[in-house]
Motif scaffolding. Structure first.
Motif, PDB file in Angstrom:
ATOM      1  N   TYR A  11      -0.727  10.580   7.592  1.00 40.65           N
ATOM      2  CA  TYR A  11      -0.140   9.242   7.491  1.00 40.65           C
ATOM      3  C   TYR A  11      -0.820   8.257   8.446  1.00 40.65           C
ATOM      4  O   TYR A  11      -0.979   7.080   8.121  1.00 40.65           O
ATOM      5  CB  TYR A  11       1.366   9.302   7.749  1.00 40.65           C
ATOM      6  N   THR A  12      -1.236   8.743   9.621  1.00 42.66           N
ATOM      7  CA  THR A  12      -1.963   7.862  10.528  1.00 42.66           C
ATOM      8  C   THR A  12      -3.288   7.436   9.918  1.00 42.66           C
ATOM      9  O   THR A  12      -3.685   6.265  10.021  1.00 42.66           O
ATOM     10  CB  THR A  12      -2.204   8.558  11.883  1.00 42.66           C
ATOM     11  N   ARG A  13      -3.962   8.377   9.261  1.00 39.07           N
ATOM     12  CA  ARG A  13      -5.217   8.016   8.577  1.00 39.07           C
ATOM     13  C   ARG A  13      -4.949   6.936   7.530  1.00 39.07           C
ATOM     14  O   ARG A  13      -5.717   5.974   7.376  1.00 39.07           O
ATOM     15  CB  ARG A  13      -5.835   9.253   7.918  1.00 39.07           C
ATOM     16  N   GLY A  14      -3.837   7.066   6.814  1.00 38.53           N
ATOM     17  CA  GLY A  14      -3.468   6.046   5.840  1.00 38.53           C
ATOM     18  C   GLY A  14      -3.233   4.692   6.479  1.00 38.53           C
ATOM     19  O   GLY A  14      -3.672   3.651   5.970  1.00 38.53           O
ATOM     20  N   ALA A  34       0.854  -1.187   0.000  1.00 41.45           N
ATOM     21  CA  ALA A  34       0.000   0.000   0.000  1.00 41.45           C
ATOM     22  C   ALA A  34       0.887   1.235   0.000  1.00 41.45           C
ATOM     23  O   ALA A  34       1.732   1.396   0.881  1.00 41.45           O
ATOM     24  CB  ALA A  34      -0.910   0.004   1.222  1.00 41.45           C
ATOM     25  N   ILE A  35       0.722   2.087  -0.993  1.00 41.86           N
ATOM     26  CA  ILE A  35       1.442   3.362  -1.049  1.00 41.86           C
ATOM     27  C   ILE A  35       0.534   4.433  -0.444  1.00 41.86           C
ATOM     28  O   ILE A  35      -0.565   4.673  -0.946  1.00 41.86           O
ATOM     29  CB  ILE A  35       1.820   3.736  -2.496  1.00 41.86           C
ATOM     30  N   VAL A  36       0.986   5.061   0.645  1.00 42.78           N
ATOM     31  CA  VAL A  36       0.201   6.091   1.326  1.00 42.78           C
ATOM     32  C   VAL A  36       0.848   7.451   1.071  1.00 42.78           C
ATOM     33  O   VAL A  36       2.009   7.668   1.402  1.00 42.78           O
ATOM     34  CB  VAL A  36       0.120   5.817   2.839  1.00 42.78           C
ATOM     35  N   ILE A  37       0.082   8.344   0.464  1.00 44.99           N
ATOM     36  CA  ILE A  37       0.547   9.697   0.171  1.00 44.99           C
ATOM     37  C   ILE A  37      -0.315  10.675   0.960  1.00 44.99           C
ATOM     38  O   ILE A  37      -1.538  10.688   0.814  1.00 44.99           O
ATOM     39  CB  ILE A  37       0.455  10.022  -1.330  1.00 44.99           C
ATOM     40  N   CYS A  38       0.311  11.469   1.809  1.00 42.39           N
ATOM     41  CA  CYS A  38      -0.396  12.522   2.539  1.00 42.39           C
ATOM     42  C   CYS A  38      -0.162  13.840   1.810  1.00 42.39           C
ATOM     43  O   CYS A  38       0.985  14.203   1.525  1.00 42.39           O
ATOM     44  CB  CYS A  38       0.115  12.603   3.972  1.00 42.39           C
ATOM     45  N   THR A  39      -1.236  14.561   1.520  1.00 40.52           N
ATOM     46  CA  THR A  39      -1.081  15.786   0.738  1.00 40.52           C
ATOM     47  C   THR A  39      -1.938  16.911   1.291  1.00 40.52           C
ATOM     48  O   THR A  39      -2.997  16.691   1.885  1.00 40.52           O
ATOM     49  CB  THR A  39      -1.437  15.552  -0.740  1.00 40.52           C
ATOM     50  N   ILE A  56      -2.788   2.567  -4.092  1.00 41.15           N
ATOM     51  CA  ILE A  56      -2.393   3.888  -3.610  1.00 41.15           C
ATOM     52  C   ILE A  56      -3.526   4.485  -2.780  1.00 41.15           C
ATOM     53  O   ILE A  56      -4.689   4.472  -3.197  1.00 41.15           O
ATOM     54  CB  ILE A  56      -2.048   4.821  -4.793  1.00 41.15           C
ATOM     55  N   PHE A  57      -3.175   4.982  -1.598  1.00 39.01           N
ATOM     56  CA  PHE A  57      -4.129   5.672  -0.728  1.00 39.01           C
ATOM     57  C   PHE A  57      -3.690   7.129  -0.627  1.00 39.01           C
ATOM     58  O   PHE A  57      -2.652   7.429  -0.030  1.00 39.01           O
ATOM     59  CB  PHE A  57      -4.156   5.027   0.660  1.00 39.01           C
ATOM     60  N   VAL A  58      -4.455   8.026  -1.227  1.00 38.51           N
ATOM     61  CA  VAL A  58      -4.139   9.456  -1.194  1.00 38.51           C
ATOM     62  C   VAL A  58      -4.957  10.087  -0.064  1.00 38.51           C
ATOM     63  O   VAL A  58      -6.192  10.151  -0.141  1.00 38.51           O
ATOM     64  CB  VAL A  58      -4.455  10.134  -2.539  1.00 38.51           C
TER      65      VAL A  58
END
Length: 623
Positions: A239-242, A173-178, A208-210
């Motif tokens: 990131y914690t949400r991810g 899982a790719i986690v991107i915080c934006t 991917i989780f944006v």
């Protein structure tokens, strides 16, 4: 040396499983065109960007002793099941191909194997087989020479035959915080779709989780890309949400990759991470990605880091076009955390009771790594290009989070961090900013110390979005056309300015000029005189402001700046406030240390974070 005439390949059954390790990749206009990161060539080689290939005349030579295309023999042997490697190339024509080894201690280069290959058509060619890597330290790399005209090279890969490979479907899982970085997000999603999702061997290995803290993005059409609108709780909240989203589907994912939003990705890095973790020996090992600078793509900002009451960057600011630096990257040093611009860790080491600390930004990557005692390995070619910190348009607000969070880290994890250490830190950073006429930033640092003194439960009571807006309002504001004109000569002079010990003591006893009468200050009638100084927004020093009446802080990349003016009244207000806060720290420190340590589990569990993030699980569905 043997000559091999290539015929069409016939696949044979083998009890061993063939696993690709890393591709040999060429520079391209989508990602990076700094050739020396990928290859070195002589004038008889043409790099055809349009067709993504190299065209060689007789005598054309390509060397792959580079950051992206050398092979880390020691690390693959030490951390994975790899014992021998094979090399496959895609080429047409007649070539002499050498496999060479560069030792990272002696820097010597030795020949491992060589062959002459002739291929009438553009084919995938098995060049070297079962190369034992146990004996090699440092890097293996290829050198290819065309023995005739009209030769073509398009790429290749290293692979290995692995015995008893687990059939578990490893998935990442790719986690991107934006936060309002739409241009970066859309570009990186497109790159990952183009280079990863289109690959049949990898298409089902990544999702991917944006995490959209700014709530400004539109839903993605790709079902493997999930958009999660989120309350702006900074990087730690995003990131914690991810993590929480991934943990709900923990059986689907073996690893999580954190990635920043203001980066340019190298999709090959994700494939190498997948290949590496698939055959890794220790399934709790984490993989850290290096940060390369977006404005100077060959410069490495750091390759992992150490926190020991302060941050120590590993292998900082080195030029990766140079072989000795690529070899230097292979030398393993102690690392106890890696920035979340690119960081891969197994889902099994994290759970609903070991989530990040609510720092908003700054220090969350350090804290989680120290608490989970993560063991981290880095490899050449696993990286992102990140926007340089000195190019950020609003660096002043980061002082608040840096000071507060670094002190919380030290209070929780460092037994040698004392009340004296805390007081010295507050004095050092607040007075430095006041010496440089940045009275707003000095007050911001004191606000950080004051909020720290409110204790850990203060973090539960504040609204992080409102607090961040308050912090932003307290900082100096950079604008495109500042009040004072920018003169490069004055800017350069401030960077180069030096002083002797006598001058330094004079500055200190006069509180950097705040005790001097105005007639001793420089005149400011002409641009060439010293009445105002011009300094960079990063790297400024009190010496630059001594006896200057004004200062222009200027970001030479964004062309933004702001003006500061000496004020004795503001300075002494800050000095008095600093003394008062330091006295409070002396009284409260022991109790604060106890509280921050006791409440750590309470502030890093799922129940706290669902409340902090305002998650209503009955209505908040995954997009």
């Amino acid at each position: 040396m043997t000559e091999v005439i290539i015929n069409p390949k016939v696949e044979s059954k083998n009890a061993l499983t063939a696993v690709k390790l890393q591709n040999i990749v060429l520079p391209n206009t989508d990602i990076c065109t700094t050739e020396e990161l990928f290859l070195r060539r002589n004038f008889k080689c043409l790099l055809n960007y349009e067709q993504n290939r190299i065209e060689l005349k007789q005598g054309g030579i390509i060397k792959f002793d580079t950051y992206f295309n050398s092979f880390s023999a020691h690390k693959w042997q030490a951390y994975t099941k790899v014992k021998t490697v094979n090399i496959n190339l895609s080429l047409q024509g007649k070539f002499q191909i050498k496999l060479l080894q560069a030792d990272y201690f002696s820097k010597s280069v030795s020949l491992v194997n060589q062959a002459v290959i002739t291929s009438g058509n553009l084919d995938n060619v098995d060049v070297f087989h079962d190369i034992e890597i146990k004996a090699y330290k440092g890097l293996l790399y290829l050198e290819i020479e065309a023995l005739e005209d009209n030769c073509i090279f398009t790429g290749g890969y290293f692979d290995a035959k692995i015995n008893n490979l687990s059939e578990i479907n490893e998935k990442i899982a790719i986690v991107i915080c934006t936060y309002k970085r739409e241009e970066y997000i859309y570009k990186n999603i497109q790159l990952l779709e183009k280079y990863l999702f289109i690959n049949p061997d990898l298409a089902n290995k990544f999702e991917i989780f944006v995490i959209d803290n700014g709530r400004t993005l539109n839903n993605f059409l790709n079902p493997k890309v999930h958009l999660i609108p989120n309350k702006n709780t900074g990087g730690s909240g995003g990131y914690t949400r991810g993590i929480l989203e991934v943990l709900e589907h923990k059986s689907d994912f073996s690893y999580i990759i954190f990635m920043d939003d203001d980066v340019v990705v190298a999709p090959e890095a994700f494939e190498r991470i997948y290949n590496f973790q698939r055959i890794i020996n220790d399934k709790s090992l984490c993989i850290g990605g290096s940060m390369l600078k977006l404005d100077n793509k060959y410069v490495q900002h750091e390759n992992g880091a150490i926190w020991d009451d302060e941050i120590v960057r590993i292998k900082p600011d080195i030029d990766l076009r140079i072989l000795k630096n690529v070899l230097f990257n292979e030398v393993e040093e102690h690392i106890n955390y890696n920035g979340w611009w690119l960081f891969c860790f197994p889902t099994k080491i994290i759970d609903n009771f070991n989530l990040p600390y609510p720092f908003f930004v700054r220090g969350d990557d350090i804290e989680l790594a120290i608490r989970l005692k993560q063991r981290i390995v880095t490899l050449n070619g696993i990286c992102v290009w990140h926007e340089s910190f000195e190019n950020k348009s609003s660096p002043a607000s980061q002082h608040y989070y840096s000071i507060k969070n670094e002190m919380i880290l030290s209070i929780i994890y460092s037994d040698k961090f004392s009340k004296i250490s805390a007081i010295k830190k507050i004095f050092k950073f607040s007075l430095k900013e006041a010496f440089c006429y940045k009275y707003k930033t000095a007050n911001l640092i004191l606000q950080a110390a004051s909020d720290l003194l409110n204790g850990p439960y203060y973090l539960k009571t504040i609204n992080p979005e409102d607090k961040n807006l308050e912090v932003l309002r307290m900082t100096e504001k950079a604008v495109k056309k500042p009040e004072l004109p920018f003169v490069y000569g004055k800017y350069e002079k401030s960077i180069e300015e030096r002083e002797d010990s006598l001058h330094r003591w004079l500055r200190l006893i006069t509180l950097n000029g705040h005790l001097l009468p105005y007639f001793l200050f420089h005149k400011q009638n002409k641009l060439s005189e010293k009445g105002y100084t011009i300094v960079p927004t990063y790297g400024y020093r009190p010496i630059n402001f001594f006896r200057a009446r004004k200062g222009l802080y200027y970001n030479i990349n964004t062309h933004e700046g702001f003006v500061v003016i000496i004020s004795r009244v503001e300075f002494f207000r800050i000095l008095v406030k600093t003394i008062r806060i330091c006295l409070q720290m002396a009284v409260k420190f022991s109790r604060l240390k106890q509280l921050y340590r006791q409440t750590l589990p309470e502030l890093t569990n799922k129940a706290f974070w669902e409340s902090y993030l305002g998650i209503n699980k009955s209505s908040d569905e995954r997009c």
